[in-house]
Design a protein around this motif. Structure first.
Motif, PDB file in Angstrom:
ATOM      1  N   UNK A   1       0.823  -1.209   0.000  1.00 41.31           N
ATOM      2  CA  UNK A   1       0.000   0.000   0.000  1.00 41.31           C
ATOM      3  C   UNK A   1       0.859   1.263   0.000  1.00 41.31           C
ATOM      4  N   UNK A   2       1.962   1.213   0.727  1.00 41.48           N
ATOM      5  CA  UNK A   2       2.879   2.358   0.762  1.00 41.48           C
ATOM      6  C   UNK A   2       3.501   2.607  -0.609  1.00 41.48           C
ATOM      7  N   UNK A   3       3.817   1.549  -1.322  1.00 41.29           N
ATOM      8  CA  UNK A   3       4.368   1.685  -2.677  1.00 41.29           C
ATOM      9  C   UNK A   3       3.334   2.321  -3.614  1.00 41.29           C
ATOM     10  N   UNK A   4       2.071   1.910  -3.479  1.00 38.98           N
ATOM     11  CA  UNK A   4       1.020   2.516  -4.299  1.00 38.98           C
ATOM     12  C   UNK A   4       0.920   4.009  -3.998  1.00 38.98           C
ATOM     13  N   UNK A   5       0.933   4.351  -2.711  1.00 39.55           N
ATOM     14  CA  UNK A   5       0.870   5.772  -2.343  1.00 39.55           C
ATOM     15  C   UNK A   5       2.046   6.549  -2.917  1.00 39.55           C
ATOM     16  N   UNK A   6       3.242   6.015  -2.747  1.00 39.76           N
ATOM     17  CA  UNK A   6       4.437   6.703  -3.250  1.00 39.76           C
ATOM     18  C   UNK A   6       4.386   6.847  -4.770  1.00 39.76           C
ATOM     19  N   UNK A   7       3.965   5.798  -5.468  1.00 35.10           N
ATOM     20  CA  UNK A   7       3.872   5.869  -6.929  1.00 35.10           C
ATOM     21  C   UNK A   7       2.821   6.881  -7.366  1.00 35.10           C
ATOM     22  N   UNK A   8       1.726   6.958  -6.641  1.00 36.12           N
ATOM     23  CA  UNK A   8       0.679   7.932  -6.968  1.00 36.12           C
ATOM     24  C   UNK A   8       1.172   9.351  -6.759  1.00 36.12           C
TER      25      UNK A   8
ATOM     26  N   UNK B   1      -7.939   5.044  -0.783  1.00 35.76           N
ATOM     27  CA  UNK B   1      -7.781   3.603  -1.002  1.00 35.76           C
ATOM     28  C   UNK B   1      -6.959   2.950   0.094  1.00 35.76           C
ATOM     29  N   UNK B   2      -5.865   3.584   0.472  1.00 38.77           N
ATOM     30  CA  UNK B   2      -5.043   3.026   1.547  1.00 38.77           C
ATOM     31  C   UNK B   2      -5.789   3.038   2.879  1.00 38.77           C
ATOM     32  N   UNK B   3      -6.516   4.109   3.129  1.00 40.93           N
ATOM     33  CA  UNK B   3      -7.298   4.183   4.368  1.00 40.93           C
ATOM     34  C   UNK B   3      -8.394   3.117   4.386  1.00 40.93           C
ATOM     35  N   UNK B   4      -9.032   2.894   3.245  1.00 43.86           N
ATOM     36  CA  UNK B   4     -10.077   1.868   3.176  1.00 43.86           C
ATOM     37  C   UNK B   4      -9.497   0.476   3.431  1.00 43.86           C
ATOM     38  N   UNK B   5      -8.347   0.170   2.817  1.00 45.01           N
ATOM     39  CA  UNK B   5      -7.722  -1.129   3.052  1.00 45.01           C
ATOM     40  C   UNK B   5      -7.292  -1.277   4.514  1.00 45.01           C
ATOM     41  N   UNK B   6      -6.810  -0.200   5.110  1.00 48.92           N
ATOM     42  CA  UNK B   6      -6.416  -0.256   6.524  1.00 48.92           C
ATOM     43  C   UNK B   6      -7.623  -0.525   7.397  1.00 48.92           C
TER      44      UNK B   6
END
Length: 170
Positions: free
Chosen positions: A120-127, A146-151
């Motif tokens: 999820x952190x990689x997705x955030x960084x890439x975004x 999206x990251x908050x929802x998955x968390x």
């Protein structure tokens, strides 16, 4: 055969992505590059076919292991985010959606917080890297949501343990 169908899907998807980039580079002027939606449409179709082919190889035909399919779909999603720097927000949206849907489509038999939350952190960084120099604030908001929802889903799912505090917090 199923293997041939998956292979042809991967080839057609890659050719469409390549064709979209080729058309983008051949645009005759700067005006064409900002108003021409054909390159993004070709690439989006190719990326959707790549996602579908990898998922079919995993779920429909059982040709690849879950880890292989997850990595393949994650790479297509990250590649979409990288490609969107040149081809626009449609490709960024497709990459972000594909990246966040991948864990739902290919669930782990043994979920591990130290494996999932760095993803999820990689997705955030890439975004965030994708939107740098752009005015696509929706991309950052969608990535954070999206990251908050998955968390939230992780915490509510019953797999959360006290040991997971550090990866979830990161």
């Amino acid at each position: 055969s199923p293997a041939l169908q998956v292979f042809l899907g991967l080839v057609v998807g890659a050719v469409l992505v390549w064709s979209g980039e080729w058309v983008r580079r051949r645009a005759s002027s700067a005006m064409d590059k900002t108003t021409n939606y054909v390159p993004a449409a070709l690439s989006a179709a190719g990326l959707a076919i790549l996602f579908a082919s990898i998922y079919a190889a995993y779920a429909l035909y059982v040709l690849v292991a879950p880890t292989t399919a997850f990595i393949g779909m994650a790479l297509v999603g990250m590649g979409s985010l990288a490609l969107s720097r040149w081809q626009g927000p449609l490709i960024a949206a497709l990459g972000l959606i594909g990246s966040y849907v991948t864990p739902a489509l290919i669930p782990s038999a043994d979920p591990n917080a130290w494996g999932f939350f760095p993803y999820l952190l990689i997705i955030l960084a890439a975004s965030f890297a994708t939107m740098r120099g752009r005015t696509w604030w929706w991309l950052a908001y969608a990535a954070i949501a999206g990251s908050a929802a998955w968390t939230f889903l992780w915490i509510q799912s019953g797999t959360f343990e006290p040991v997971d505090v550090w990866p979830v917090g990161l």
